[in-house]
Design a protein around this motif. Structure first.
Motif, PDB file in Angstrom:
ATOM      1  N   ALA A 191       0.464 -56.086  17.574  1.00 50.45           N
ATOM      2  CA  ALA A 191       1.695 -55.299  17.443  1.00 50.45           C
ATOM      3  C   ALA A 191       1.402 -53.913  16.871  1.00 50.45           C
ATOM      4  N   ALA A 192       0.519 -53.841  15.885  1.00 45.68           N
ATOM      5  CA  ALA A 192       0.183 -52.552  15.287  1.00 45.68           C
ATOM      6  C   ALA A 192      -0.497 -51.634  16.295  1.00 45.68           C
ATOM      7  N   GLU A 193      -1.376 -52.190  17.119  1.00 47.51           N
ATOM      8  CA  GLU A 193      -2.061 -51.360  18.118  1.00 47.51           C
ATOM      9  C   GLU A 193      -1.082 -50.857  19.166  1.00 47.51           C
ATOM     10  N   ALA A 194      -0.105 -51.667  19.507  1.00 43.04           N
ATOM     11  CA  ALA A 194       0.912 -51.230  20.468  1.00 43.04           C
ATOM     12  C   ALA A 194       1.707 -50.047  19.914  1.00 43.04           C
ATOM     13  N   LEU A 195       1.988 -50.060  18.617  1.00 39.41           N
ATOM     14  CA  LEU A 195       2.695 -48.926  18.005  1.00 39.41           C
ATOM     15  C   LEU A 195       1.814 -47.678  17.984  1.00 39.41           C
ATOM     16  N   HIS A 196       0.515 -47.852  17.734  1.00 39.44           N
ATOM     17  CA  HIS A 196      -0.416 -46.726  17.848  1.00 39.44           C
ATOM     18  C   HIS A 196      -0.285 -46.052  19.215  1.00 39.44           C
ATOM     19  N   ILE A 197      -0.316 -46.883  20.257  1.00 40.15           N
ATOM     20  CA  ILE A 197      -0.272 -46.369  21.629  1.00 40.15           C
ATOM     21  C   ILE A 197       1.018 -45.597  21.873  1.00 40.15           C
ATOM     22  N   ALA A 198       2.137 -46.183  21.472  1.00 36.58           N
ATOM     23  CA  ALA A 198       3.436 -45.558  21.745  1.00 36.58           C
ATOM     24  C   ALA A 198       3.562 -44.201  21.045  1.00 36.58           C
ATOM     25  N   ALA A 199       3.187 -44.130  19.770  1.00 40.57           N
ATOM     26  CA  ALA A 199       3.344 -42.882  19.019  1.00 40.57           C
ATOM     27  C   ALA A 199       2.471 -41.772  19.588  1.00 40.57           C
ATOM     28  N   ALA A 200       1.202 -42.069  19.866  1.00 41.60           N
ATOM     29  CA  ALA A 200       0.297 -41.043  20.384  1.00 41.60           C
ATOM     30  C   ALA A 200       0.693 -40.613  21.791  1.00 41.60           C
ATOM     31  N   ALA A 201       1.133 -41.569  22.617  1.00 39.61           N
ATOM     32  CA  ALA A 201       1.485 -41.237  23.999  1.00 39.61           C
ATOM     33  C   ALA A 201       2.709 -40.328  24.053  1.00 39.61           C
ATOM     34  N   VAL A 202       3.704 -40.593  23.209  1.00 36.68           N
ATOM     35  CA  VAL A 202       4.904 -39.745  23.205  1.00 36.68           C
ATOM     36  C   VAL A 202       4.553 -38.329  22.743  1.00 36.68           C
ATOM     37  N   ALA A 203       3.756 -38.204  21.683  1.00 29.12           N
ATOM     38  CA  ALA A 203       3.361 -36.880  21.196  1.00 29.12           C
ATOM     39  C   ALA A 203       2.586 -36.114  22.266  1.00 29.12           C
ATOM     40  N   ALA A 204       1.671 -36.802  22.966  1.00 28.19           N
ATOM     41  CA  ALA A 204       0.900 -36.134  24.020  1.00 28.19           C
ATOM     42  C   ALA A 204       1.794 -35.677  25.157  1.00 28.19           C
ATOM     43  N   THR A 205       2.755 -36.510  25.530  1.00 32.59           N
ATOM     44  CA  THR A 205       3.672 -36.148  26.621  1.00 32.59           C
ATOM     45  C   THR A 205       4.491 -34.916  26.265  1.00 32.59           C
ATOM     46  N   LEU A 206       5.016 -34.883  25.039  1.00 33.94           N
ATOM     47  CA  LEU A 206       5.799 -33.718  24.604  1.00 33.94           C
ATOM     48  C   LEU A 206       4.938 -32.457  24.577  1.00 33.94           C
ATOM     49  N   ALA A 207       3.689 -32.582  24.119  1.00 39.59           N
ATOM     50  CA  ALA A 207       2.810 -31.419  24.058  1.00 39.59           C
ATOM     51  C   ALA A 207       2.470 -30.908  25.448  1.00 39.59           C
ATOM     52  N   LEU A 208       2.186 -31.818  26.373  1.00 36.51           N
ATOM     53  CA  LEU A 208       1.817 -31.418  27.728  1.00 36.51           C
ATOM     54  C   LEU A 208       2.983 -30.795  28.484  1.00 36.51           C
ATOM     55  N   THR A 209       4.206 -31.172  28.125  1.00 32.16           N
ATOM     56  CA  THR A 209       5.384 -30.606  28.802  1.00 32.16           C
ATOM     57  C   THR A 209       5.936 -29.380  28.086  1.00 32.16           C
ATOM     58  N   GLY A 210       5.277 -28.961  27.001  1.00 37.20           N
ATOM     59  CA  GLY A 210       5.696 -27.763  26.298  1.00 37.20           C
ATOM     60  C   GLY A 210       6.951 -27.919  25.464  1.00 37.20           C
ATOM     61  N   THR A 211       7.332 -29.138  25.125  1.00 36.69           N
ATOM     62  CA  THR A 211       8.558 -29.370  24.348  1.00 36.69           C
ATOM     63  C   THR A 211       8.263 -29.857  22.931  1.00 36.69           C
ATOM     64  N   LEU A 212       6.996 -29.832  22.518  1.00 44.39           N
ATOM     65  CA  LEU A 212       6.612 -30.353  21.214  1.00 44.39           C
ATOM     66  C   LEU A 212       7.003 -29.384  20.098  1.00 44.39           C
ATOM     67  N   ALA A 213       7.556 -29.936  19.011  1.00 49.00           N
ATOM     68  CA  ALA A 213       7.869 -29.172  17.807  1.00 49.00           C
ATOM     69  C   ALA A 213       7.162 -29.817  16.618  1.00 49.00           C
ATOM     70  N   LEU A 214       7.096 -29.114  15.506  1.00 46.80           N
ATOM     71  CA  LEU A 214       6.419 -29.641  14.322  1.00 46.80           C
ATOM     72  C   LEU A 214       7.043 -30.948  13.856  1.00 46.80           C
ATOM     73  N   TRP A 215       8.362 -31.071  13.947  1.00 46.56           N
ATOM     74  CA  TRP A 215       8.982 -32.304  13.481  1.00 46.56           C
ATOM     75  C   TRP A 215       8.598 -33.484  14.363  1.00 46.56           C
ATOM     76  N   HIS A 216       8.327 -33.228  15.649  1.00 50.89           N
ATOM     77  CA  HIS A 216       7.830 -34.309  16.518  1.00 50.89           C
ATOM     78  C   HIS A 216       6.484 -34.827  16.011  1.00 50.89           C
ATOM     79  N   LEU A 217       5.606 -33.888  15.634  1.00 54.70           N
ATOM     80  CA  LEU A 217       4.303 -34.299  15.117  1.00 54.70           C
ATOM     81  C   LEU A 217       4.453 -35.083  13.825  1.00 54.70           C
ATOM     82  N   ALA A 218       5.387 -34.686  12.979  1.00 53.74           N
ATOM     83  CA  ALA A 218       5.611 -35.413  11.732  1.00 53.74           C
ATOM     84  C   ALA A 218       6.086 -36.835  12.005  1.00 53.74           C
ATOM     85  N   VAL A 219       6.991 -37.000  12.975  1.00 57.90           N
ATOM     86  CA  VAL A 219       7.472 -38.347  13.325  1.00 57.90           C
ATOM     87  C   VAL A 219       6.336 -39.189  13.894  1.00 57.90           C
ATOM     88  N   ALA A 220       5.538 -38.602  14.782  1.00 58.81           N
ATOM     89  CA  ALA A 220       4.412 -39.346  15.351  1.00 58.81           C
ATOM     90  C   ALA A 220       3.426 -39.752  14.267  1.00 58.81           C
TER      91      ALA A 220
END
Length: 461
Positions: free
Chosen positions: A107-136
């Motif tokens: 379960a912990a590894e699955a959460l690792h995957i979800a958090a990193a994948a969402v942050a990467a997606t936001l960064a690649l689409t140019g919609t990433l903000a500092l608060w997104h990184l803090a949440v991730a």
């Protein structure tokens, strides 16, 4: 024809799993845990997970800088990760003692995957903000809070007592090699050649690779059935936490070590995590690749320290050696702010890595050897909670203090204060008497249970 092939494959797989265990006494002491299948799977999963964490740690620094942030903004993002760990780690310890530990790791590894994948997606689409990184970062810290207590507590179920030092040495080697050397090196190359967003994506891929080995492990046990209250019901999570705290407060060596480590973290971790990248940039003119090289030097030193410690017997004066290795071993940090040469910072990082990793190998073994099995998950989580309670404070203060008094003076205090703390811990709590009264180098090895069940307890050896 298909049925015959399935039977052949099934027969081969069963023979591979149930084949006689090789003679591990012929292996070097540090490699003996690898004679066991489930430990090999756990170690391989940890390798990928630590590698992904190492990629993340470098990528997020330069992602913050790309978004226009400085030391204070990086402090806030790093503090969010520490807060996620701190707020969740007690629940992670209870889960490790109540639930099958392999399931908690999955379960912990699955959460690792979800958090990193969402942050990467936001960064690649140019919609990433500092608060997104803090949440991730917060979510990754939460995942770590459940992962590490179970990873530590599961080892006595997989290995005999005389192989635990070696197993902790393996983790101590994997951590620097994967998280502080290979991961940062790959991140430095990827971020330098492409974008920080590509580094975040590489981290998500690494976490994905860590999941299959956990799924392939055999089912692991709850060490003993949940305690019952006076009316025969399950005890509450709060009662389980209180039981862990009560053990901590009445156990002198444990309390002394965690009191020292909490203050050590306050003084040391923030400057290393927050100010070191800026010391590399401002004092040596370095960039992402140079920062990665310094982290790699720390990782290589940690690997050397872990291998060396796991290849010998546990020191007779194990508490004194451990505390002084942390305190005195951090003295070179005082010189980081006084040099403009990258190779000097490289050497400092290597030396601190050697001493710190050796102490960590001893510490993990002490928990597994001296803490009762039914409390090991909670005590491991309390280890994180107490020793890391001041980590968010350290992260949050490091940036403003570094900007206020300067990086040289900050690192001077970082390298000298822990020496005083170490001497106070050893002398004040009479750790020399405790370690002589409780020798571990002559303890009789105990074989792990062979049959484990998700729904039941471990059978008596």
């Amino acid at each position: 024809m298909t049925s015959t092939r399935v039977e052949v494959v099934a027969s081969w797989s069963w023979r591979a799993v149930t084949a006689p265990t090789p003679d591990r006494t012929r292996l070097p002491r540090a490699l003996r845990p690898f004679g066991r299948r489930d430990y090999r799977l756990l170690a391989s999963s940890m390798l990928f997970s630590l590698f992904a964490t190492g990629v993340w740690l470098v990528a997020i620094v330069w992602q913050v800088i790309e978004l226009g942030g400085g030391p204070t903004q990086l402090s806030l993002v790093a503090a969010a990760g520490s807060a996620g760990l701190l707020l969740s780690v007690l629940a992670g310890g209870v889960a490790a003692d109540r639930l099958p530990r392999r399931r908690v790791l999955v379960a912990a590894e699955a959460l690792h995957i979800a958090a990193a994948a969402v942050a990467a997606t936001l960064a690649l689409t140019g919609t990433l903000a500092l608060w997104h990184l803090a949440v991730a970062a917060f979510l990754l810290g939460t995942a770590d809070a459940f992962y590490y207590p179970s990873a530590s507590a599961i080892l006595p179920s997989l290995l005999p007592a005389d192989e635990l030092l070696a197993a902790n040495g393996v983790e101590g080697t994997l951590r620097p090699v994967a998280m502080q050397a290979a991961g940062p090196a790959v991140a430095g190359l990827v971020v330098g050649a492409l974008l920080p967003a590509a580094g975040l994506l590489a981290a998500a891929i690494g976490f994905c690779l860590a999941l299959p080995p956990l799924l392939a492990m055999r089912r692991t046990p709850v060490v003993d059935r949940p305690r019952q209250d006076a009316e025969g019901g399950r005890t509450s999570v709060l009662a389980d936490v209180r039981e862990g705290f009560a053990y901590l407060l009445r156990t002198g060596w444990l309390f002394a070590t965690l009191a020292f480590s909490s203050l050590y973290v306050l003084v040391v971790i923030g400057p290393i995590e927050v100010l070191l990248p800026f010391a590399v940039r401002d004092q040596t003119g370095g960039g992402p690749s140079d920062h990665a090289l310094v982290l790699g030097a720390f990782g290589i030193g940690s690997a050397v320290g872990s291998i060396a410690t796991s290849s010998i017997r546990l020191p007779r004066r194990y508490l004194t050696v451990m505390i002084l290795a942390w305190g005195v071993g951090g003295v070179p940090l005082a010189f980081i702010g006084l040099t403009n040469l990258l190779w000097v910072i490289f050497v400092i990082a290597f030396v601190v890595g050697v001493t710190g990793a050796g102490a960590m190998v001893i510490w993990g073994t002490l928990l597994q050897r001296r803490v009762p099995p039914h409390l090991l998950g909670r005590v491991s989580s309390l280890d994180f909670f107490v020793s890391l309670a001041l980590m968010p404070v350290s992260m949050a203060l490091a940036g403003p203090i570094g900007e206020g008094v300067g990086i040289p003076l900050t690192f001077l205090l970082t390298g000298t204060v822990p020496v005083l703390l170490a001497v106070a811990a050893v002398v004040g709590w009479r750790l020399d008497r405790d370690e002589l009264a409780h020798p571990l180098d002559t303890a009789r090895p105990a074989a792990p249970a062979d049959r484990l069940d998700d729904a039941g307890a471990v059978g008596a050896p």
